[in-house]
Design an enzyme around this catalytic site. Structure first.
Site, PDB file in Angstrom:
ATOM      1  N   ALA A 153       0.829  -1.208   0.000  1.00 54.96           N
ATOM      2  CA  ALA A 153       0.000   0.000   0.000  1.00 54.96           C
ATOM      3  C   ALA A 153       0.867   1.263   0.000  1.00 54.96           C
ATOM      4  CB  ALA A 153      -0.917  -0.016   1.222  1.00 54.96           C
ATOM      5  N   PRO A 154       0.391   2.322  -0.687  1.00 54.82           N
ATOM      6  CA  PRO A 154      -0.919   2.487  -1.325  1.00 54.82           C
ATOM      7  C   PRO A 154      -1.004   2.019  -2.772  1.00 54.82           C
ATOM      8  CG  PRO A 154       0.243   4.563  -1.385  1.00 54.82           C
ATOM      9  CD  PRO A 154       1.144   3.602  -0.651  1.00 54.82           C
ATOM     10  N   GLY A 155       0.089   1.423  -3.310  1.00 57.52           N
ATOM     11  CA  GLY A 155      -0.048   0.789  -4.604  1.00 57.52           C
ATOM     12  C   GLY A 155       0.763   1.345  -5.749  1.00 57.52           C
ATOM     13  N   SER A 156       1.639   2.296  -5.507  1.00 61.13           N
ATOM     14  CA  SER A 156       2.405   2.875  -6.613  1.00 61.13           C
ATOM     15  C   SER A 156       3.232   1.812  -7.323  1.00 61.13           C
ATOM     16  CB  SER A 156       3.316   3.999  -6.103  1.00 61.13           C
ATOM     17  OG  SER A 156       4.183   3.531  -5.091  1.00 61.13           O
ATOM     18  N   CYS A 185      13.228   4.378   0.964  1.00 61.90           N
ATOM     19  CA  CYS A 185      13.404   5.789   0.612  1.00 61.90           C
ATOM     20  C   CYS A 185      14.115   6.500   1.770  1.00 61.90           C
ATOM     21  CB  CYS A 185      12.074   6.454   0.274  1.00 61.90           C
ATOM     22  SG  CYS A 185      10.825   6.338   1.576  1.00 61.90           S
TER      23      CYS A 185
END
Length: 325
Positions: A133-136, A253
């Protein structure tokens, strides 16, 4: 160095903590580079979008969005489906556009697109997205697979999975199963293995300061140590599910070696795996092999570090692993 940083950015709402500045200096080893990094942190990050090739051709949407905004195609960086929006936009303008609502593009940083590309999924393969999630990245993987094969997308947070399900539907993804369970518990229930695994794990987000300066305020070194334990657990459980000759991409990240190189080094000592050299067209730096007295495998030079002052996006760490049982 720290006092100079405080003086240089004294008019900013949030200032970095001393420990954080010291870490960045240890990583970059150069005063000018450190200042370049913080200058970039205080510079707003440009919007970028990834074209959803499940729904529309890149050239076709390019002609369409060029009528609305000034855009810069990122194909020279090997991101054929990516565009940077050069026009200054109002808050929410991209998300409220008809093209976004139709699922023609996904608002995503350029660096965030790289783990899915580097994984190198093939059509009709079996893929696991550990922290989806959120799905990128899930929607990107589905597009790279052209909706063939199957993706198991898991996230511990049901609230975040609502966004994941919404993005899968908006982007026309039909090859993905969504689960919401702590990954370590899910891994024990699964009785099969995967061709490819993406482990884009929870992290301290040091690479995303440009989007959220509040990270400078909330950052603390104890958080990184706590997250490192979780990341090691996720990675080791994921590796237990990887087929022989299968590939896993580990990414964060963040910039802290305790969440990056140390996690990979931990796995290298426990599994029959090797690191693959990553070849991409943007400027990257090699993974480090020593941090605060700890020595890591020299193989970690094959991992990559993306710094925002080198590539105008988020900071990222990416390692590609091959299973060799």
């Amino acid at each position: 160095m720290y006092e100079e940083i405080l003086e240089r950015y004294k008019d900013k709402k949030y200032l970095p903590k001393k420990d954080f500045v010291e870490n960045i200096f240890l990583l970059l080893k150069n005063k000018k580079e450190v200042l370049d990094f913080f200058d970039k942190c205080y510079t707003p990050q440009p919007f970028s979008i990834r074209i959803n090739t499940l729904k529309i051709d890149v050239e076709k949407i390019k002609r369409r969005i060029e009528k609305k905004w000034e855009v810069e195609w990122q194909k020279n960086y090997g991101l054929d489906e990516a565009f940077v929006i050069k026009t200054k936009l109002d808050p929410g303008e991209l998300g409220n556009s008809i093209e976004h609502k139709l699922g023609y593009f996904y608002v995503q940083s350029l660096s965030s697109m790289l783990p899915s590309k580097i994984l190198g999924v093939e059509e009709n393969s079996f893929v696991l997205d550990c922290c989806a999630a959120p799905g990128s990245k899930t929607t990107h993987l589905a597009a790279l697979m052209q909706n063939t094969g199957a993706i198991l997308a898991n996230d511990i947070s049901w609230e975040r999975n609502i966004a994941l399900l919404s993005n899968l539907q908006r982007c026309g993804v039909i090859n993905t199963i969504v689960t919401s369970i702590p990954f370590q518990k899910l891994a024990k229930k699964i009785k099969f293995s995967f061709d490819y695994i993406l482990a884009d794990v929870p992290c301290s987000n040091e690479g995303t300061i440009r989007k959220n300066l509040n990270i400078l305020k909330t950052w603390n070194k104890k958080l990184s140590l706590w997250l490192s334990k979780i990341q090691k657990s996720i990675l080791c459980n994921a590796l237990n599910l990887l087929k022989n000759n299968g590939y896993l991409v580990y990414s964060t990240c963040t910039l802290n070696p305790e969440e990056n190189e140390e996690v990979i080094d931990f796995a290298l000592k426990r599994f029959p795996i090797k690191l693959e050299k990553i070849k991409i067209k943007i400027k990257t730096r090699k993974g480090i092999t020593e941090w605060k007295g700890k020595k890591y495998s020299k193989d970690l030079r094959k991992a990559i570090r993306i710094w925002p002052q080198d590539f105008d996006s988020e900071g990222f760490f990416i390692a590609k692993i091959k299973m060799e049982k």
